[in-house]
Each structure stands twice: as C-alpha cells, then as structure tokens.
Design an enzyme around this catalytic site. Structure first.
Site, PDB file in Angstrom:
ATOM      1  N   ASN A 278       0.510  -1.708  -0.349  1.00 24.96           N
ATOM      2  CA  ASN A 278      -0.105  -0.181  -0.084  1.00 24.96           C
ATOM      3  C   ASN A 278       0.823   1.234   0.308  1.00 24.96           C
ATOM      4  O   ASN A 278       1.587   1.929   1.147  1.00 24.96           O
ATOM      5  CB  ASN A 278      -0.788  -0.068   1.500  1.00 24.96           C
ATOM      6  CG  ASN A 278      -1.539   1.392   0.977  1.00 24.96           C
ATOM      7  OD1 ASN A 278      -1.580   2.222   0.708  1.00 24.96           O
ATOM      8  ND2 ASN A 278      -2.280   0.959   2.858  1.00 24.96           N
ATOM      9  N   TRP A 279       1.202   1.650  -1.282  1.00 27.05           N
ATOM     10  CA  TRP A 279       1.980   2.956  -1.645  1.00 27.05           C
ATOM     11  C   TRP A 279       1.400   4.319  -0.748  1.00 27.05           C
ATOM     12  O   TRP A 279       1.743   5.444  -1.038  1.00 27.05           O
ATOM     13  CB  TRP A 279       2.617   3.303  -2.755  1.00 27.05           C
ATOM     14  CG  TRP A 279       3.753   2.292  -3.586  1.00 27.05           C
ATOM     15  CD1 TRP A 279       3.392   0.891  -2.998  1.00 27.05           C
ATOM     16  CD2 TRP A 279       3.465   1.377  -4.460  1.00 27.05           C
ATOM     17  NE1 TRP A 279       4.869   0.516  -2.954  1.00 27.05           N
ATOM     18  CE2 TRP A 279       4.911   0.891  -4.655  1.00 27.05           C
ATOM     19  CE3 TRP A 279       3.464   2.355  -6.051  1.00 27.05           C
ATOM     20  CZ2 TRP A 279       5.415   0.207  -5.664  1.00 27.05           C
ATOM     21  CZ3 TRP A 279       3.992   1.873  -6.944  1.00 27.05           C
ATOM     22  CH2 TRP A 279       5.303   0.736  -7.383  1.00 27.05           C
ATOM     23  N   LYS A 280       0.279   4.406  -0.263  1.00 26.85           N
ATOM     24  CA  LYS A 280      -0.177   5.521  -0.466  1.00 26.85           C
ATOM     25  C   LYS A 280      -0.168   6.764  -1.000  1.00 26.85           C
ATOM     26  O   LYS A 280      -0.366   5.893  -2.105  1.00 26.85           O
ATOM     27  CB  LYS A 280      -0.043   5.546   1.056  1.00 26.85           C
ATOM     28  CG  LYS A 280       0.316   4.930   2.019  1.00 26.85           C
ATOM     29  CD  LYS A 280      -0.277   4.871   3.856  1.00 26.85           C
ATOM     30  CE  LYS A 280      -0.277   3.350   4.624  1.00 26.85           C
ATOM     31  NZ  LYS A 280      -0.187   3.541   6.022  1.00 26.85           N
TER      32      LYS A 280
ATOM     33  N   HIS B  98      -9.537   1.369   4.519  1.00 24.62           N
ATOM     34  CA  HIS B  98      -8.744   2.283   5.543  1.00 24.62           C
ATOM     35  C   HIS B  98      -8.514   2.991   6.831  1.00 24.62           C
ATOM     36  O   HIS B  98      -9.149   3.530   6.552  1.00 24.62           O
ATOM     37  CB  HIS B  98      -7.735   2.363   4.144  1.00 24.62           C
ATOM     38  CG  HIS B  98      -5.717   2.275   4.763  1.00 24.62           C
ATOM     39  ND1 HIS B  98      -5.889   3.493   5.793  1.00 24.62           N
ATOM     40  CD2 HIS B  98      -4.906   1.066   4.891  1.00 24.62           C
ATOM     41  CE1 HIS B  98      -4.393   2.617   6.651  1.00 24.62           C
ATOM     42  NE2 HIS B  98      -3.815   1.989   5.558  1.00 24.62           N
TER      43      HIS B  98
ATOM     44  N   GLU C  94      -7.092   4.949   7.932  1.00 27.12           N
ATOM     45  CA  GLU C  94      -6.669   6.473   7.547  1.00 27.12           C
ATOM     46  C   GLU C  94      -7.813   7.159   6.720  1.00 27.12           C
ATOM     47  O   GLU C  94      -7.899   8.517   6.801  1.00 27.12           O
ATOM     48  CB  GLU C  94      -5.431   6.146   6.638  1.00 27.12           C
ATOM     49  CG  GLU C  94      -3.941   5.671   7.161  1.00 27.12           C
ATOM     50  CD  GLU C  94      -2.669   5.570   6.316  1.00 27.12           C
ATOM     51  OE1 GLU C  94      -2.911   5.620   5.168  1.00 27.12           O
ATOM     52  OE2 GLU C  94      -1.944   5.424   7.392  1.00 27.12           O
TER      53      GLU C  94
ATOM     54  N   GLU D  37      -6.237  -4.582  10.649  1.00 30.22           N
ATOM     55  CA  GLU D  37      -5.530  -3.850  10.894  1.00 30.22           C
ATOM     56  C   GLU D  37      -5.556  -2.933  12.409  1.00 30.22           C
ATOM     57  O   GLU D  37      -6.497  -1.627  12.075  1.00 30.22           O
ATOM     58  CB  GLU D  37      -4.611  -2.829   9.960  1.00 30.22           C
ATOM     59  CG  GLU D  37      -4.985  -3.428   7.778  1.00 30.22           C
ATOM     60  CD  GLU D  37      -3.480  -2.593   6.936  1.00 30.22           C
ATOM     61  OE1 GLU D  37      -3.075  -2.421   7.039  1.00 30.22           O
ATOM     62  OE2 GLU D  37      -4.459  -1.348   7.277  1.00 30.22           O
TER      63      GLU D  37
ATOM     64  N   GLY E 148       2.041   2.198  11.073  1.00 36.69           N
ATOM     65  CA  GLY E 148       2.202   3.521  11.222  1.00 36.69           C
ATOM     66  C   GLY E 148       3.037   3.696  12.388  1.00 36.69           C
ATOM     67  O   GLY E 148       3.603   5.384  12.649  1.00 36.69           O
TER      68      GLY E 148
ATOM     69  N   SER F  55       2.438  -2.532  10.705  1.00 35.72           N
ATOM     70  CA  SER F  55       4.100  -1.913  10.721  1.00 35.72           C
ATOM     71  C   SER F  55       4.688  -3.560  10.382  1.00 35.72           C
ATOM     72  O   SER F  55       5.519  -3.879  11.243  1.00 35.72           O
ATOM     73  CB  SER F  55       4.512  -1.749  12.636  1.00 35.72           C
ATOM     74  OG  SER F  55       4.146  -0.594  12.891  1.00 35.72           O
TER      75      SER F  55
ATOM     76  N   GLY G 149       2.321  -1.077   4.274  1.00 39.64           N
ATOM     77  CA  GLY G 149       2.938   0.511   4.106  1.00 39.64           C
ATOM     78  C   GLY G 149       4.111   1.113   4.097  1.00 39.64           C
ATOM     79  O   GLY G 149       4.317   0.268   2.895  1.00 39.64           O
TER      80      GLY G 149
HETATM   81  P1  PGA Z   1       2.444   0.003   8.125  1.00 46.49           P
HETATM   82  O1  PGA Z   1       1.135   0.475   6.995  1.00 46.49           O
HETATM   83  O2  PGA Z   1       3.241  -0.730   6.971  1.00 46.49           O
HETATM   84  O3  PGA Z   1       3.429   1.784   7.647  1.00 46.49           O
HETATM   85  O4  PGA Z   1       1.848   0.153   9.229  1.00 46.49           O
HETATM   86  C1  PGA Z   1      -0.124  -0.478   6.915  1.00 46.49           C
HETATM   87  C2  PGA Z   1      -1.167   0.378   6.065  1.00 46.49           C
HETATM   88  O5  PGA Z   1      -1.065   0.949   6.033  1.00 46.49           O
HETATM   89  O6  PGA Z   1      -1.763  -0.562   5.670  1.00 46.49           O
END
Ligand code: PGA
Length: 258
Positions: free
Chosen positions: A12-14, A97, A99, A169, A175, A215, A236
């Site tokens: 997931n590149w955001k 997600h 976020e 998640e 994150g 993470s 991520g």
């Molecule tokens: P992260 O993000 O691996 O940086 O914790 C995971 C995600 O947002 O799907």
C-alpha cells in the site's frame, strides 16, 4: 504447514511515488514475484495505475487502487469511480483503510456501498477493519470488528466470498512501528471468520482471504506468514522499498513449501 488459500502480499503505497519511481519498483520486484507462490499486489496512486498495469502485464504483479467512490458517476468533484479504476487497469481496491476512516470520516455504511460497487464492476475489494487502542483496552475488539464486518458486508452475497479480502489492521499498529502480536492477530481473525460463518456458512467463510497489516517489516513478516489464520500481509511504509518488498514476497515460497 501448507495453507489452503493463496498467500497475498499487498503493498500500500499511500500518497507516495511518481510514475517513474513506480515503474522502477515493478522492474525490481517482478522477477522475484515470478519465483514466489504468492499473489503480489500493489495499491498504487491513481495517477500510476495505467502505467503500472501496462508494465506489470506478463508478470505476476497485480495492480490496484487505494480508494474509490461508491457512485457510478456524478457531480463528485475529486472522486473516482470503480469503473474508472477498472478501465485504468486496476483489478482490486482497498476500501475502508483506517486512514480513510480516521482522516476522512468514512463510515461503515459508506464503506459498505464501496464494497458492493467494487464487486459489481469486478474489482476485488480489500475491506480493512481494525480497532483503536482504547477499544482494545476496553476489551471491545471483537465487537468492533464484527460490527465493521456486519455493516460493511450487509447484503453482500456469499457467492462473493472468494472475491473478498479482509485486512485486519489494528489502528494502533498502522504506521507506528508497533506490530500486533501474531497470536492476537490469529485470535482476531478466528473470531472474524467465525462471524462470517454465521453470516454466510463456514464453507463460504473459508473462501475469504484474511490479511494482517500494521508495521509489517522484513524481520517480522515470516512469523506473521507462519501464523495459521493469516493468508497474507498488507504492508505500508516498508513496501515503498522494492528490495524489502521483494524479500517479503520471497518468503512465500518457504511458507507454501512447509
Ligand atoms: P504500515 O501501514 O505497514 O506502514 O504500518 C500499513 C497500512 O497502512 O496498510
């Protein structure tokens, strides 16, 4: 232990990577994906979907999107529809997600409409669910996850089970550098699958692919992959580095062979 569902590794590149960086990443990862037993998914920014889908053709890399709107079309400035994503070359889409829920106020009912629309146009949804730190502290995890599943999947037919991916998640693990304990994840997914079994049937619940995200890194990925209920990973920040993502993908060979 051999798992019955095909392992899925999803980057997931955001809001990172321009087209040039995205294509260079695919060139590094594609040969590794070729040797692996997993499906290697990359959720890229909208602007890179077409170029990445073209570059990934003939490889085992699968390109998708990170979000969509539930409407087919309309006056929704700045939004994008499922069919537009499909036309651009996406085959899956992340919905709900943490976020999006936290920063953009997405509700279970909005997320549910997205899941339905994605399925309607033939995009595989990755439905993200997860509890906050406070909810875990208050022992509300199972209730929160089941509510997100029930409201996110209401009226979704059981025939969609094999198309559906659910990413567990925990919000506090995304994150933060603080991954969940694999045993905790195992238990949470067990509860979720049992819930889907009641919603549909246990045979249908068995068809759903469950990912863990939060993470994940090169060091802890193997332990998660060896955890029985975890079919794959949603990654991520570490997935931005092609060598790290390639290393995680290459673990799948070993997992599938055991
Ligand atoms: P992260 O993000 O691996 O940086 O914790 C995971 C995600 O947002 O799907």
């Amino acid at each position: 232990m051999k798992k019955s569902r095909v392992p899925v590794m999803c980057a997931n590149w955001k809001m990172y990577k321009n087209i040039e960086e995205a294509l260079a990443f695919i060139d590094v990862v594609a040969p590794v994906a070729e040797q692996s037993d997993c499906e290697a998914l990359i959720a890229v920014p909208f602007t890179a979907i077409r170029s990445c889908a073209d570059r990934a053709q003939g490889t085992r890399i699968i390109i998708g999107a990170q979000n969509m709107n539930d409407a087919t079309q309309g006056a929704f400035t700045g939004e994008i529809s499922a069919s537009m994503l499909k036309e651009a070359g996406a085959t899956f889409v992340i919905v709900g997600h943490s976020e999006r829920r936290r920063l953009f106020g997405e509700t279970n009912s909005f997320i549910h409409k997205k899941v339905q629309r994605a399925l309607d146009v033939g995009l595989r949804p990755i439905l993200c669910i997860g509890e906050s730190y406070e909810e875990r502290e208050n022992e509300a995890t199972q209730t929160v996850l089941c509510t997100q599943l029930r409201e996110g999947l209401v009226d979704v037919p059981k025939t969609a089970a094999s198309q559906l991916m659910v990413a567990y998640e925990p919000n506090w693990a995304v994150g933060t550098g603080l991954p969940a304990n694999p045993e905790t994840v195992h238990q949470a997914i067990d509860d979720c699958r049992a819930f889907l079994g009641e919603l549909w049937s246990s045979a249908d619940a068995e068809k759903v692919t469950f990912l863990y995200g939060g993470s994940v890194d090169v060091q802890n990925a193997a332990t998660f992959l060896q955890t029985p209920n975890i079919d794959g990973l949603l990654i991520g920040s570490v997935s931005l580095d092609p060598d790290s993502f390639a290393k995680i993908i290459s673990l799948c060979q070993n997992v599938a062979a055991h």
